[in-house]
Scaffold this motif. Sequence first.
Motif, PDB file in Angstrom:
ATOM      1  N   LEU A   1       3.476   2.389  -4.803  1.00  0.00           N
ATOM      2  CA  LEU A   1       3.759   3.360  -5.861  1.00  0.00           C
ATOM      3  C   LEU A   1       5.177   3.240  -6.413  1.00  0.00           C
ATOM      4  O   LEU A   1       5.408   3.445  -7.603  1.00  0.00           O
ATOM      5  CB  LEU A   1       3.514   4.782  -5.336  1.00  0.00           C
TER       6      LEU A   1
ATOM      7  N   THR B   1       6.802   8.881  -3.713  1.00  0.00           N
ATOM      8  CA  THR B   1       5.706   8.229  -4.415  1.00  0.00           C
ATOM      9  C   THR B   1       6.004   8.083  -5.904  1.00  0.00           C
ATOM     10  O   THR B   1       5.276   7.396  -6.617  1.00  0.00           O
ATOM     11  CB  THR B   1       4.404   9.039  -4.267  1.00  0.00           C
TER      12      THR B   1
ATOM     13  N   TYR C   1       0.829  -1.200   0.000  1.00  0.00           N
ATOM     14  CA  TYR C   1       0.000   0.000   0.000  1.00  0.00           C
ATOM     15  C   TYR C   1       0.872   1.262   0.000  1.00  0.00           C
ATOM     16  O   TYR C   1       2.036   1.241   0.374  1.00  0.00           O
ATOM     17  CB  TYR C   1      -0.908   0.018   1.239  1.00  0.00           C
TER      18      TYR C   1
ATOM     19  N   ASP D   1      -3.504   2.984  -5.052  1.00  0.00           N
ATOM     20  CA  ASP D   1      -4.547   3.959  -4.723  1.00  0.00           C
ATOM     21  C   ASP D   1      -5.035   3.852  -3.279  1.00  0.00           C
ATOM     22  O   ASP D   1      -5.957   4.574  -2.878  1.00  0.00           O
ATOM     23  CB  ASP D   1      -5.743   3.792  -5.667  1.00  0.00           C
ATOM     24  N   LYS D   2      -4.416   2.970  -2.518  1.00  0.00           N
ATOM     25  CA  LYS D   2      -4.860   2.787  -1.143  1.00  0.00           C
ATOM     26  C   LYS D   2      -3.691   2.965  -0.180  1.00  0.00           C
ATOM     27  O   LYS D   2      -2.600   2.426  -0.402  1.00  0.00           O
ATOM     28  CB  LYS D   2      -5.474   1.399  -0.947  1.00  0.00           C
ATOM     29  N   SER D   3      -3.912   3.728   0.874  1.00  0.00           N
ATOM     30  CA  SER D   3      -2.896   3.928   1.911  1.00  0.00           C
ATOM     31  C   SER D   3      -3.478   3.546   3.265  1.00  0.00           C
ATOM     32  O   SER D   3      -4.682   3.699   3.496  1.00  0.00           O
ATOM     33  CB  SER D   3      -2.430   5.390   1.946  1.00  0.00           C
TER      34      SER D   3
ATOM     35  N   HIS E   1      -1.283  -2.000  -4.504  1.00  0.00           N
ATOM     36  CA  HIS E   1      -2.496  -1.204  -4.324  1.00  0.00           C
ATOM     37  C   HIS E   1      -2.108   0.277  -4.236  1.00  0.00           C
ATOM     38  O   HIS E   1      -2.141   0.881  -3.164  1.00  0.00           O
ATOM     39  CB  HIS E   1      -3.248  -1.632  -3.060  1.00  0.00           C
TER      40      HIS E   1
ATOM     41  N   SER F   1       2.983  13.681  -3.076  1.00  0.00           N
ATOM     42  CA  SER F   1       3.657  13.430  -4.351  1.00  0.00           C
ATOM     43  C   SER F   1       5.145  13.737  -4.298  1.00  0.00           C
ATOM     44  O   SER F   1       5.907  13.312  -5.169  1.00  0.00           O
ATOM     45  CB  SER F   1       3.009  14.263  -5.466  1.00  0.00           C
TER      46      SER F   1
END
Length: 405
Positions: free
Chosen positions: A49, A391, A44, A78-80, A76, A387
């Motif tokens: 990323l 990431t 995650y 898009d998930k943190s 994943h 960002s």
Amino acid sequence: MESLRELYRIGYGPSSSHTMGPFRASDMFLEKCGDAVYYTAHLYGSLALTGKGHFTDKAIEKCFKEHGRDVHVEFHPDKSLPLHPNAMTIVAYDKENKIIDKETYYSVGGGKVVKEGESFEGEDVYGSEFSSMSKILSYCESEGISLWELPIQKEGIEIFHYMGEVWDAMCECIQRGLDDEGVLPGGLKLSKKAARYYALASSFSSTLSAEGLCMSYAYAVSEQNAQLGKVVTAPTCGSCGVLPATLYYLQKQHSFPKAKIQRALLTAGVIGNLIKMNGSISGAEVGCQGEVGSACAMAGAAATGLLGGSIYQVEYAAEMGLEHHLGLTCDPMLGLVQVPCIERNALAALRALDHTTLAILSDGRHMVSLDDVISVMMETGKSLPSSFRETALGGLASLRCVSKV
């Protein structure tokens, strides 16, 4: 503060948080659940990323393979998870596809892993009376000791001997890097430069030679790290070239015995531990200021102590190393620990030597304390958009047109 063994870890790059940490988490999980039919590992946040560029999946697969097991790694992006950007969950299944065990881990920087439900703070072997630089300076002043003597007092002579192992690993890494040529793995097609820079610098005279040699040592280590070579976290893999390059250069210039280098590593360790405890060394949490900035602070402190600086001059050099990297983003192109990471290591080694010169020329008095800068670094890092915190989505990492380098 934790033991310096937790700060200086000998292992394989390219990332302490994205490679060493996930490998260690996998090993921890298999120690308690090693007989499942199959496993999945879910990555995650920052681990997802930049996991491909940092070889996170390969590190996890390697650990499972060493245990005679296979694992399927899922990303994943898009998930943190809420506690830390570097999160992973490992799930074990039986032959009926039922979950028999599940655990979430956080790779919090420097190769350290925390299981969900556990405190992010490790075992404090130093005590609250050494929780800040001001307290440490006061103690050293009252006892008449140097900074390097504090770890020996608190951890025993064994930590001095461990610094010998650390230095041996650093020197071996530099030598491997200086002998190596070719192209680094990954999509950037980045040529290795350490061997060439070393050869050129050896033929120069005066300032160009000195700076070129120091930079070639940093390149040697950072390039080995980028290709999954064995390095020492100082305090992370991404910043592992700064401290060894600085000390290797000074040892070559002044013929310092190994024992003095070990003391310098202890001095650097005190600084690194303070930053780790009161701030962060995780690029995913605070950006590259927490990695290269911390490494520059450690290297400046080590060099200043090695060259005879007082404890106050050592603190000043460390403060400059972190202060002048405030706001530095973590933006690896293609998620690889190569651009801008390798150059940053080389330039930070040179800056550490500059900070040493300035600190020794001074009497150690200055406006901003290391404690204050650590606090500001943490505040700055938390304010950075995600960002710009490892990431691979912002800054230089957002460049899509990569020229040949």
